[in-house]
Design a protein around this motif. Structure first.
Motif, PDB file in Angstrom:
ATOM      1  N   SER A  53      43.493  36.549  36.261  1.00  0.00           N
ATOM      2  CA  SER A  53      44.680  36.483  37.106  1.00  0.00           C
ATOM      3  C   SER A  53      45.615  37.617  36.727  1.00  0.00           C
ATOM      4  O   SER A  53      45.417  38.281  35.712  1.00  0.00           O
ATOM      5  CB  SER A  53      45.375  35.127  36.967  1.00  0.00           C
ATOM      6  N   ARG A  54      46.612  37.836  37.541  1.00  0.00           N
ATOM      7  CA  ARG A  54      47.583  38.893  37.267  1.00  0.00           C
ATOM      8  C   ARG A  54      48.947  38.491  37.789  1.00  0.00           C
ATOM      9  O   ARG A  54      49.066  37.696  38.735  1.00  0.00           O
ATOM     10  CB  ARG A  54      47.135  40.212  37.883  1.00  0.00           C
ATOM     11  N   ASP A  55      49.967  39.066  37.179  1.00  0.00           N
ATOM     12  CA  ASP A  55      51.349  38.889  37.602  1.00  0.00           C
ATOM     13  C   ASP A  55      51.903  40.287  37.818  1.00  0.00           C
ATOM     14  O   ASP A  55      52.223  40.984  36.849  1.00  0.00           O
ATOM     15  CB  ASP A  55      52.129  38.129  36.531  1.00  0.00           C
ATOM     16  N   ASN A  56      52.003  40.703  39.071  1.00  0.00           N
ATOM     17  CA  ASN A  56      52.411  42.082  39.349  1.00  0.00           C
ATOM     18  C   ASN A  56      53.899  42.323  39.073  1.00  0.00           C
ATOM     19  O   ASN A  56      54.294  43.467  38.881  1.00  0.00           O
ATOM     20  CB  ASN A  56      52.074  42.448  40.792  1.00  0.00           C
TER      21      ASN A  56
ATOM     22  N   GLY B 245      44.185  39.487  45.396  1.00  0.00           N
ATOM     23  CA  GLY B 245      43.573  38.752  46.492  1.00  0.00           C
ATOM     24  C   GLY B 245      42.113  38.408  46.302  1.00  0.00           C
ATOM     25  O   GLY B 245      41.613  37.488  46.952  1.00  0.00           O
ATOM     26  N   SER B 246      41.427  39.146  45.456  1.00  0.00           N
ATOM     27  CA  SER B 246      40.011  38.876  45.209  1.00  0.00           C
ATOM     28  C   SER B 246      39.715  39.013  43.732  1.00  0.00           C
ATOM     29  O   SER B 246      40.311  39.845  43.046  1.00  0.00           O
ATOM     30  CB  SER B 246      39.131  39.861  45.988  1.00  0.00           C
ATOM     31  N   THR B 247      38.782  38.197  43.265  1.00  0.00           N
ATOM     32  CA  THR B 247      38.359  38.253  41.873  1.00  0.00           C
ATOM     33  C   THR B 247      36.835  38.307  41.807  1.00  0.00           C
ATOM     34  O   THR B 247      36.147  37.853  42.737  1.00  0.00           O
ATOM     35  CB  THR B 247      38.868  37.042  41.082  1.00  0.00           C
ATOM     36  N   TYR B 248      36.318  38.846  40.730  1.00  0.00           N
ATOM     37  CA  TYR B 248      34.882  39.051  40.563  1.00  0.00           C
ATOM     38  C   TYR B 248      34.518  38.719  39.120  1.00  0.00           C
ATOM     39  O   TYR B 248      35.284  39.027  38.208  1.00  0.00           O
ATOM     40  CB  TYR B 248      34.524  40.501  40.886  1.00  0.00           C
TER      41      TYR B 248
ATOM     42  N   SER C 292      39.538  48.603  47.890  1.00  0.00           N
ATOM     43  CA  SER C 292      39.304  47.404  48.704  1.00  0.00           C
ATOM     44  C   SER C 292      38.524  46.341  47.948  1.00  0.00           C
ATOM     45  O   SER C 292      38.673  45.145  48.201  1.00  0.00           O
ATOM     46  CB  SER C 292      38.562  47.775  49.992  1.00  0.00           C
ATOM     47  N   VAL C 293      37.693  46.781  46.999  1.00  0.00           N
ATOM     48  CA  VAL C 293      36.923  45.855  46.172  1.00  0.00           C
ATOM     49  C   VAL C 293      37.082  46.297  44.723  1.00  0.00           C
ATOM     50  O   VAL C 293      36.798  47.446  44.394  1.00  0.00           O
ATOM     51  CB  VAL C 293      35.435  45.849  46.551  1.00  0.00           C
ATOM     52  N   ALA C 294      37.531  45.419  43.859  1.00  0.00           N
ATOM     53  CA  ALA C 294      37.707  45.785  42.458  1.00  0.00           C
ATOM     54  C   ALA C 294      36.370  46.171  41.835  1.00  0.00           C
ATOM     55  O   ALA C 294      35.364  45.492  42.034  1.00  0.00           O
ATOM     56  CB  ALA C 294      38.328  44.623  41.688  1.00  0.00           C
TER      57      ALA C 294
END
Length: 126
Positions: free
Chosen positions: A70-73, A55-58, A104-106
């Motif tokens: 990106s990711r594919d769970n 949901g969030s990227t940094y 909550s935050v990577a």
């Protein structure tokens, strides 16, 4: 937990590469993931991170706007699309798995990542 990074190589400046990271050994979808790199003769540095649910990227300032994490769970994979590559992007790139579940935050801090892949070399020629 095992992480396997791949996709590095030699590319000309301005070109693109896509790195992949295959994960196994725990429930991938519960953990944030990150990419770090170590340029020749320098310390390891943060590149990008993604929240457990995507949901969030940094991003580090030096790659923002050029790189996309990106990711594919379902497939338990993480990716780093690198565009507009520069000579200063030359480094060994590592994928890493967070120690905490559903943060909550990577995190952007290496010590929060106990699991590391073997690294993949990216060389950008100018």
């Amino acid at each position: 937990v095992q992480l396997q990074a791949s996709g590095g190589g030699l590319v000309q400046a301005g070109g693109s590469l896509r790195l992949s990271c295959a994960a196994s050994g725990r429930t991938f979808s519960n953990y944030g993931m990150g990419w770090f790199r170590q340029p020749p003769g320098k310390e390891r540095e943060f590149v990008a991170a993604i929240k457990w649910n995507g949901g969030s990227t940094y991003y580090a300032g030096s790659v923002k706007g050029r790189f996309t994490i990106s990711r594919d769970n379902v497939a338990e994979m993480m990716y780093l699309q690198m565009n507009e590559l520069k000579s200063e992007d030359t480094a060994i790139y590592y994928c890493a798995g967070d120690r905490a579940t559903r943060r909550s935050v990577a995190s952007q801090v290496p010590r929060e990542y106990p699991y590391w892949g073997q690294g993949t070399q990216v060389t950008v020629s100018s």
